[in-house]
Design an enzyme around this catalytic site. Structure first.
Site, mmCIF file in Angstrom:
data_model
loop_
_atom_site.group_PDB
_atom_site.id
_atom_site.type_symbol
_atom_site.label_atom_id
_atom_site.label_comp_id
_atom_site.label_asym_id
_atom_site.label_seq_id
_atom_site.Cartn_x
_atom_site.Cartn_y
_atom_site.Cartn_z
ATOM 1 N N ASP A 63 -4.536 -3.545 -18.619
ATOM 2 C CA ASP A 63 -3.620 -2.427 -18.891
ATOM 3 C C ASP A 63 -3.879 -1.781 -20.256
ATOM 4 O OD1 ASP A 63 -2.281 -2.791 -16.412
ATOM 5 O OD2 ASP A 63 -1.039 -4.354 -17.288
ATOM 6 N N MET A 82 -4.031 -6.631 -7.221
ATOM 7 C CA MET A 82 -3.474 -7.696 -8.049
ATOM 8 C C MET A 82 -4.521 -8.666 -8.623
ATOM 9 S SD MET A 82 -0.428 -6.757 -8.148
ATOM 10 C CE MET A 82 0.851 -5.874 -7.256
ATOM 11 N N ASN A 92 1.391 3.065 -2.622
ATOM 12 C CA ASN A 92 0.638 3.996 -3.481
ATOM 13 C C ASN A 92 -0.577 4.556 -2.750
ATOM 14 O OD1 ASN A 92 1.697 4.382 -6.332
ATOM 15 N ND2 ASN A 92 1.957 2.171 -6.039
ATOM 16 N N GLY A 112 0.772 -1.239 0.000
ATOM 17 C CA GLY A 112 0.000 0.000 0.000
ATOM 18 C C GLY A 112 0.803 1.288 0.000
ATOM 19 N N HIS A 155 0.323 1.455 -13.177
ATOM 20 C CA HIS A 155 1.110 0.306 -13.636
ATOM 21 C C HIS A 155 2.585 0.707 -13.691
ATOM 22 C CE1 HIS A 155 1.944 -3.461 -15.597
ATOM 23 N NE2 HIS A 155 2.740 -2.797 -16.412
ATOM 24 N N LEU A 201 -9.957 -7.648 -13.403
ATOM 25 C CA LEU A 201 -11.407 -7.483 -13.290
ATOM 26 C C LEU A 201 -12.072 -7.777 -14.635
ATOM 27 C CD1 LEU A 201 -11.080 -4.251 -11.184
ATOM 28 C CD2 LEU A 201 -12.046 -6.412 -10.350
ATOM 29 N N ALA A 233 8.118 8.098 -9.964
ATOM 30 C CA ALA A 233 6.982 8.165 -10.894
ATOM 31 C C ALA A 233 5.631 7.845 -10.234
ATOM 32 C CB ALA A 233 7.234 7.232 -12.075
#
Ligand code: GAR
Length: 198
Positions: free
Chosen positions: A150, A90, A15, A13, A109, A93, A179
């Site tokens: 993606d 991860m 991010n 976590g 990503h 969907l 990034a």
């Protein structure tokens, strides 16, 4: 009114932490993180959410099997979710899920899409693949999520240099710091702000 944001997580976590910090510092101002959902009951991300006073839920894919997405949709709807962020989530969907929330789901990503992405490319594997290929520049991408893994419209990208002697772990950390933790909050604010105008 602020958009109601739900963040989906699976692991550490960092991010999510970047989003929480961006909310505190005012970078995210058009939306509010109101719920964090994990498919993994042991995800450290859940602790980060609790510490920040954010409501949490577990939607255990292993236990729920076929009912996983139906349950996920009902948790998200009960909470009045406007925007969903996949932050180190991860699970892939299905189209049923992504079309239910069309243009309302974003994902981070850890590569410059269309390189090193799609099925099987997640977490450290992405960086292993980049090093194996020998690219000199990699980075991160934030994009909308559709039925193609993606494959949705790109919102933001940032390039990161690969250095001599990089290991997948070292590179992962640099891509996160330089990034991911920057463009994910900025992209989320952009999307929440656009939603206000609709
Ligand atoms: C991040 O690098 C994220 O971009 C990646 O997993 C890591 C999760 O870290 N996500 C994917 O590979 C999705 N395809 P975090 O739990 O510390 O945010």
């Amino acid at each position: 009114m602020k958009a109601k944001i739900s963040v989906l997580v699976s692991g550490g976590g960092t991010n999510l932490q970047a989003l929480i910090d961006a909310q505190s510092s005012g970078i995210i101002k058009s939306g509010e993180i109101s719920l964090v959902i994990s498919n993994n009951p042991d995800a450290f991300a859940l602790e980060r959410a609790k510490k920040a006073g954010i409501k949490t839920a577990v939607c255990n894919k292993k236990e729920l099997g076929d009912k996983f997405e139906t349950e996920l949709i009902s948790i998200l709807e009960e909470n009045g979710t406007n925007i969903i962020v996949l932050a180190g989530f991860m699970c892939i969907l299905s189209e049923k899920f992504t079309s239910h929330f069309a243009d309302r789901i974003i994902n981070v990503h850890p590569s410059l899409i269309p390189s090193f992405c799609g099925k099987g490319f997640y977490g450290l594997r992405v960086h292993e693949a980049a090093l194996e290929y020998g690219v000199k520049v990699t980075g991160a991408t934030v994009h909308f999520v559709n039925e193609i893994p993606d494959g949705g419209k790109i919102i933001m990208q940032k390039a990161v240099e690969i250095k001599e002697g990089d290991t997948p772990e070292i590179l992962q950390k640099r891509v996160m710091q330089e990034a991911e933790w920057k463009i994910l909050p900025l992209s989320l604010e952009k999307v929440c702000n656009q939603l206000k105008g609709e």
